[in-house]
Design a protein around this motif. Structure first.
Motif, mmCIF file in Angstrom:
data_model
loop_
_atom_site.group_PDB
_atom_site.id
_atom_site.type_symbol
_atom_site.label_atom_id
_atom_site.label_comp_id
_atom_site.label_asym_id
_atom_site.label_seq_id
_atom_site.Cartn_x
_atom_site.Cartn_y
_atom_site.Cartn_z
ATOM 1 N N SER A 61 3.889 12.300 6.990
ATOM 2 C CA SER A 61 3.296 12.841 8.213
ATOM 3 C C SER A 61 4.294 13.654 9.027
ATOM 4 N N LEU A 66 -2.332 14.040 -0.008
ATOM 5 C CA LEU A 66 -3.396 13.276 0.648
ATOM 6 C C LEU A 66 -3.211 11.779 0.445
ATOM 7 N N VAL A 67 -2.849 11.372 -0.761
ATOM 8 C CA VAL A 67 -2.610 9.945 -1.035
ATOM 9 C C VAL A 67 -1.507 9.420 -0.123
ATOM 10 N N ALA A 114 1.176 4.019 -2.941
ATOM 11 C CA ALA A 114 0.925 5.432 -2.648
ATOM 12 C C ALA A 114 2.034 6.317 -3.226
ATOM 13 N N GLU A 161 -3.629 16.726 -3.730
ATOM 14 C CA GLU A 161 -4.116 15.358 -3.904
ATOM 15 C C GLU A 161 -2.990 14.342 -3.694
ATOM 16 N N ARG A 174 -0.445 10.700 2.782
ATOM 17 C CA ARG A 174 -0.866 10.714 4.190
ATOM 18 C C ARG A 174 -1.860 9.608 4.494
ATOM 19 N N ASN A 175 -2.735 9.297 3.564
ATOM 20 C CA ASN A 175 -3.691 8.208 3.771
ATOM 21 C C ASN A 175 -3.005 6.850 3.842
ATOM 22 N N ALA A 176 -1.784 6.768 3.324
ATOM 23 C CA ALA A 176 -1.007 5.527 3.404
ATOM 24 C C ALA A 176 -0.044 5.551 4.599
ATOM 25 N N ASP A 231 0.826 -1.210 0.000
ATOM 26 C CA ASP A 231 0.000 0.000 0.000
ATOM 27 C C ASP A 231 0.862 1.263 0.000
ATOM 28 N N GLN A 232 1.932 1.252 0.763
ATOM 29 C CA GLN A 232 2.817 2.414 0.784
ATOM 30 C C GLN A 232 3.541 2.581 -0.544
#
Length: 117
Positions: free
Chosen positions: A111, A102-103, A41, A99, A105-107, A37-38
């Motif tokens: 941060s 956000l992708v 991202a 955008e 950070r959602n992964a 997932d990372q």
């Protein structure tokens, strides 16, 4: 696809690497996150940045924009063009689009730094 898509991908990837430089994650021997997932991202954020630049006509290596039609006259046959403020161009060429951030950070990435838009 723009003719300079390879250069855009390299530039976008550098911005992604920069904004994630404070993140801690397990890596593969190639230095990519071992978490699928990372890794996805990082790829998606780079692609979103390329799309944002291509849509806006920004070439980060040239820091230029394509002119846009500001006004047009049918009878006189005249057209005037406008470019954004040079500071806006520079900012867009040097920062990830919202955008893409956000992708990341959602992964669980990107941060370690505040988002500056």
């Amino acid at each position: 696809m723009p003719a300079n898509v390879g250069a855009l991908i390299r530039s976008a990837s550098q911005l992604v690497r920069d904004i994630t430089s404070n993140d801690l994650y397990d890596t593969t021997p190639a230095g990519l996150p071992s978490d699928d997932d990372q890794r996805d991202a990082l790829r998606e954020a780079s692609c979103l940045q390329v799309i944002a630049w291509a849509t806006a006509g920004i070439d980060p290596s040239a820091s230029g924009l394509r002119p846009t039609v500001a006004s047009q006259s049918a009878d006189g046959g005249s057209v005037s063009y406008a470019l954004p403020d040079p500071a806006t161009i520079q900012q867009a060429a040097q920062r990830l689009c919202h955008e893409a951030v956000l992708v990341l950070r959602n992964a669980g990435l990107a941060s370690g730094r505040p988002l500056i838009c």
